[in-house]
Enzyme design. Structure first.
Site, PDB file in Angstrom:
ATOM      1  N   MET A  39      24.494   8.213   2.282  1.00  0.00           N
ATOM      2  CA  MET A  39      24.297   9.484   2.970  1.00  0.00           C
ATOM      3  C   MET A  39      24.593   9.326   4.465  1.00  0.00           C
ATOM      4  SD  MET A  39      23.733  12.573   2.535  1.00  0.00           S
ATOM      5  CE  MET A  39      22.803  13.177   1.130  1.00  0.00           C
ATOM      6  N   GLU A  45       0.812  -1.229   0.000  1.00  0.00           N
ATOM      7  CA  GLU A  45       0.000   0.000   0.000  1.00  0.00           C
ATOM      8  C   GLU A  45       0.837   1.266   0.000  1.00  0.00           C
ATOM      9  OE1 GLU A  45      -0.581  -2.608   1.909  1.00  0.00           O
ATOM     10  OE2 GLU A  45      -2.686  -3.205   1.725  1.00  0.00           O
ATOM     11  N   LYS A  72     -17.416  -0.170   6.025  1.00  0.00           N
ATOM     12  CA  LYS A  72     -17.917  -1.154   5.069  1.00  0.00           C
ATOM     13  C   LYS A  72     -19.426  -1.074   4.896  1.00  0.00           C
ATOM     14  CE  LYS A  72     -17.609  -5.878   3.570  1.00  0.00           C
ATOM     15  NZ  LYS A  72     -16.872  -7.135   3.621  1.00  0.00           N
ATOM     16  N   PHE A  96     -11.903  -6.654  14.052  1.00  0.00           N
ATOM     17  CA  PHE A  96     -10.846  -7.184  13.188  1.00  0.00           C
ATOM     18  C   PHE A  96     -10.429  -6.121  12.170  1.00  0.00           C
ATOM     19  CE2 PHE A  96      -9.697  -9.520   9.225  1.00  0.00           C
ATOM     20  CZ  PHE A  96      -8.471  -9.963   9.669  1.00  0.00           C
ATOM     21  N   GLN A  97      -9.152  -5.884  12.085  1.00  0.00           N
ATOM     22  CA  GLN A  97      -8.580  -4.894  11.162  1.00  0.00           C
ATOM     23  C   GLN A  97      -9.151  -3.503  11.362  1.00  0.00           C
ATOM     24  OE1 GLN A  97      -8.522  -6.696   7.169  1.00  0.00           O
ATOM     25  NE2 GLN A  97      -6.535  -7.548   7.717  1.00  0.00           N
TER      26      GLN A  97
END
Ligand SMILES: Cc1cc2nc3c(=O)[nH]c(=O)nc-3n(C[C@H](O)[C@H](O)[C@H](O)COP(=O)(O)OP(=O)(O)OC[C@H]3O[C@@H](n4cnc5c(N)ncnc54)[C@H](O)[C@@H]3O)c2cc1C
Ligand SMILES: Cc1ncc(C[n+]2csc(CCOP(=O)(O)OP(=O)(O)O)c2C)c(N)n1
Ligand SMILES: [Mg+2]
Lengths: 588, 163
Positions: free
Chosen positions: A478, A50, A162, A112-113
């Protein structure tokens, strides 16, 4: 007719003219993915992580004039997106990120999630919404796009539970949007613009300092016109590169921590400074008190009032859109015929040419080791200076900025504010999709590329033939440079051990990989990579570069713009300190 | 320096947390904060007491204005204004303390709004300084509990904060 929330979302995106949605599915967004499946108007690009979806959407936006769109599921999908969102936020990039959320009755139940996306992203978005009522969904999407792209641009998150995607409602997409508490200013105050012009008309050492706001605000033409008509020197920040043509004589190069000698000296010793969509970042002016110890009048043009007088007090603040303000300034100059006194300007240029003559970007060529700067220079030559360049974060990023003089805005895409390693490859994919006919190259390091290397798979699937230019120094370069300078060469955890064979990795993903170890091969291999034969292929070039190369000039923390660490060839020069009212009469 | 900021913001879920989050994210001080809806139910009015240099206060004002839900911000310090805070203070009111507490409440124009054999609960309204002065004036050991609302402020005369 009533349609589902998911369909309302899809229709809204279509109304916004969205071309691509970069995303990754999951439980909370299944309804949305189903609606996407049943439509043809926009394309969905399935990334492999993502974070990459957000970077790709971000670069899609950076390299076009459109708002990037990303779609992620709730919980881990949402948290994976956060780095991308913060990256866009720091660089003021317009973007809409849609995240799934657990159903409204489950919110707060440690479902959940479930993660509080609105809470997590609050400090790194321009604005965010949790849509609890399906009847507000379409209007919220409309607002999200409007907020993202207007004023000072930035990412907007829309979190959609949802059940809202499943419920039914009528679809009405609002034609316009007005938010009483959000009214960005466009036109600058005429009185302030007049003051700015008057300052220029008396300036001894004028300087124009242009940042990312001129890129985002599509004001490159106005910047160029103003600089040309005044005959004054111009510098760009890392984010502003391309806003003024990099090869032009009046361009002094990038300024700041790794800016050119002339750009930084001019910044310190100018007496009238016009800041155009730039925010006096700590990597640009270092210590404000040292910067201001040399008296100067500052005009600051910015659409965001909070950027003005944040780090540096200014004399003439102008709140407004750069394009409009510069246009008004140019018109006023034409009208009044005011100009910088020519003798002043001539003296100032003599001083600048002296600074420029030291050639602070000179490096020692080598037949033995591949110099990273050389690779970038050759890349510039071979692409005719026309490629869209994305980069990751590190030394390679600075060399890209220093040695590829960008011709136009939106040609250089990098994470400046957050400095996000892993930006480059997904950004290249997003940029290629936005500019199908352009050559796109990602200048990266062996450290950074491994932060999102899985996107080689996305590039395969969507046929984005970007060229990956890995400046592989086997170090987190760096970090190693700082350890060399400030930590007694104790290279703690900066050596990149157990590197994979990038050629095989590229091949495993179905691409072309070439390893380059010999300086003599740099040019032919680059030519091959950009040849018609490989035009349709992603080519991964693994350049084994000089491990000990450092980025110069460099301003150490706490030092001023005129206190740079200089490249080796400049260290023994007797450079006279700047002298106000010096007589330049006899100088050639 | 101490400043009182008056903020008009959309009465929406999450607006308050944006304001509070801004102060903590940017390391600004909040001395007190009060908020409630206005006569227009779509708007909330907030008063924040903060302190900082002029530069910091300027940034706070700008950053607040930048929040999408913030409609207007004024720094009440910029002109004449009135501020009031309310305190409910529960004190021990036993024996000789009882008479003394009553007297002090009267001097400060407080009202005793709850009485038991051993305690008084006093309601006191005024500037924050006045409430502080009351706490200073009475014997610390008799204080059982204090609850303060934080200051609310409003401009004097014709000066109004409205959309
Ligand atoms: C390793 C590393 C090294 C770096 N070294 C340097 C360096 O040497 N030099 C350097 O310059 N940077 C360097 N940076 C980048 C630095 O951290 C900042 O990101 C950068 O300097 C900010 O650029 P900017 O001032 O142009 O502001 P941006 O972040 O681009 O901000 C743009 C400004 O313009 C305003 N704006 C936006 N749109 C408009 C509009 N339409 N009209 C008016 N105003 C508008 C915004 O409100 C904002 O104030 C480095 C970063 C990294 C990771
Ligand atoms: C996600 C992330 N983690 C850590 C850093 C700190 N950091 C900045 S540059 C750098 C080294 C990058 O190494 P490489 O990609 O090989 O580039 P090089 O400097 O060698 O060119 C690191 C670790 C960062 N910018 N981003
Ligand atoms: Mg490296």
């Amino acid at each position: 007719m009533q349609i589902s929330g998911a369909e309302i979302l899809v229709r809204s995106l279509q109304e916004e003219g969205v071309e691509f949605v970069f995303g990754y599915p999951g439980g909370a967004v299944l309804e949305i993915y189903d609606a996407i499946f049943r439509q043809q108007q926009f394309k969905h690009v399935l990334v492999r992580h993502e974070q990459a979806a957000v970077h790709a959407a971000d670069a899609y936006s950076r390299s076009s004039n459109k708002v990037g769109v990303a779609l992620v599921t709730s919980g881990p999908g949402a948290t994976n997106a956060v780095t991308g969102i913060a990256t866009a936020y720091m660089d003021s990039i317009p973007m809409v990120v849609i995240s799934g959320q657990v159903s409204t009755p489950a919110i707060g139940m440690d479902a959940f999630q479930e993660v509080d996306m609105v809470g997590i992203t609050r400090p790194c978005v321009k604005h965010n919404f949790l849509v609890k009522d399906i009847n507000e969904l379409a209007a919220t999407i409309k607002k999200a796009f409007y907020i993202a792209a207007s004023g000072r641009p930035g990412p907007v998150v829309v979190d959609i539970p949802k059940d809202v995607t499943q419920r039914l409602a009528e679809f009405h997409y609002p034609e316009s949007v007005s938010i009483r508490s959000y009214v960005p200013v466009t036109r600058g105050h005429p009185g302030q613009i007049k003051k700015a012009v008057n300052l220029l008309a008396e300036a001894k050492r004028p300087y124009i300092y242009v940042g990312g706001g001129a890129v985002q605000g599509n004001a490159s033409a106005e910047v160029t016109e103003l600089v040309k008509m005044l005959g004054v020197p111009c510098t760009n920040t890392l984010m502003g590169l391309g806003a003024y043509p990099g090869q032009d004589q009046q361009f002094l190069g990038m300024l700041g921590m790794h800016g050119t000698y002339e750009a930084n000296m001019a910044m310190q010793y100018c007496d009238v400074l016009i800041a155009v969509g730039a925010r006096f970042d700590d990597r640009v002016i270092s210590v404000p008190s040292h910067f201001l110890s040399q008296p100067k009048k500052i005009v600051h043009i910015d659409v965001d009032p909070s950027s003005i007088a944040k780090r540096v007090k200014v004399d003439v603040p102008i709140v407004g859109d750069v394009k409009h303000v510069l246009r008004d300034m140019i018109d006023l100059l034409k009208q009044t015929g005011q100009q910088v006194p020519p003798q002043n300007l001539a003296n100032w240029w003599k001083q600048i040419e002296e600074w420029r003559s030291y050639n602070s970007l000179l490096y020692t060529p080598s037949n033995e080791f591949i110099k990273p700067q050389y690779v970038v220079q050759k890349l510039y030559e071979i692409t005719g200076g026309d490629a869209i360049i994305t980069s990751d974060v590190g030394q390679h990023q600075m060399w890209a900025a220093q040695y590829y003089p960008f011709k136009r805005p939106k040609q250089w895409l990098n994470s400046g504010g957050l400095g996000t390693m892993g930006f480059g490859l997904p950004a290249a994919i997003g940029a290629q999709l936005a500019n199908p006919d352009a050559q796109v190259a990602c200048i990266t390091g062996e450290g950074s590329i491994q932060m999102n290397i899985q996107e080689l798979s996305t590039a395969k699937q969507y046929h984005t033939p970007v060229k990956v230019i890995a400046l592989n120094n086997r170090y987190l370069g760096m970090v190693r440079q700082w350890q060399e300078f400030f930590y007694g060469t104790r290279y703690s955890e900066s050596y990149m051990d157990a590197l994979p064979d990038f050629v095989k990795i590229a091949e495993a993903y179905g691409h072309v990989g070439i390893k380059v170890e010999n300086p003599a091969d740099v040019e032919p291999v680059l030519r091959e990579a950009f040849s018609p034969a490989l035009k349709e292929r992603l080519v991964f070039l693994d350049f084994r570069t000089d491990q000990s190369e450092n980025v110069f000039p460099m301003i150490q923390n706490g030092k001023g713009l005129d206190q740079m660490d200089l490249p080796p060839h400049m260290r023994d020069l007797q450079i006279a300190p700047f002298e106000n009212n010096r007589d330049y009469g006899n100088m050639c | 320096m101490r400043h009182i900021l008056s903020i008009l913001l959309e009465n929406e879920a999450g607006a308050l947390s944006r304001v509070v989050g801004l102060f903590s994210a940017r390391a600004y001080n909040i001395d007190s904060l009060t908020v409630s809806t206005t006569e227009d139910p779509t708007l909330s009015r907030m008063t924040i007491v903060t302190h900082g240099s002029d530069e910091v206060i300027e940034q706070i004002t700008k950053q607040l204005n930048k929040l999408i839900e913030v409609v207007k911000v004024i720094d009440l310090n910029e002109s004449d204004h009135i501020e009031r805070e309310m305190m409910l203070i529960k004190v021990r009111a036993n024996g000789k303390d009882r008479e003394e507490m009553k007297r002090m409440a009267d001097i400060f124009r407080g009202r005793i709004i709850d009485v038991t054999e051993k305690t008084y609960t006093i309601e006191l309204t005024g500037t924050s300084d006045k409430l502080n002065a009351f706490i200073e004036a009475i014997d610390r050991s008799v204080i059982l509990e204090t609850v303060r609302t934080g200051a609310s402020g409003i401009g004097r005369g014709e000066r109004i904060l409205k959309i």
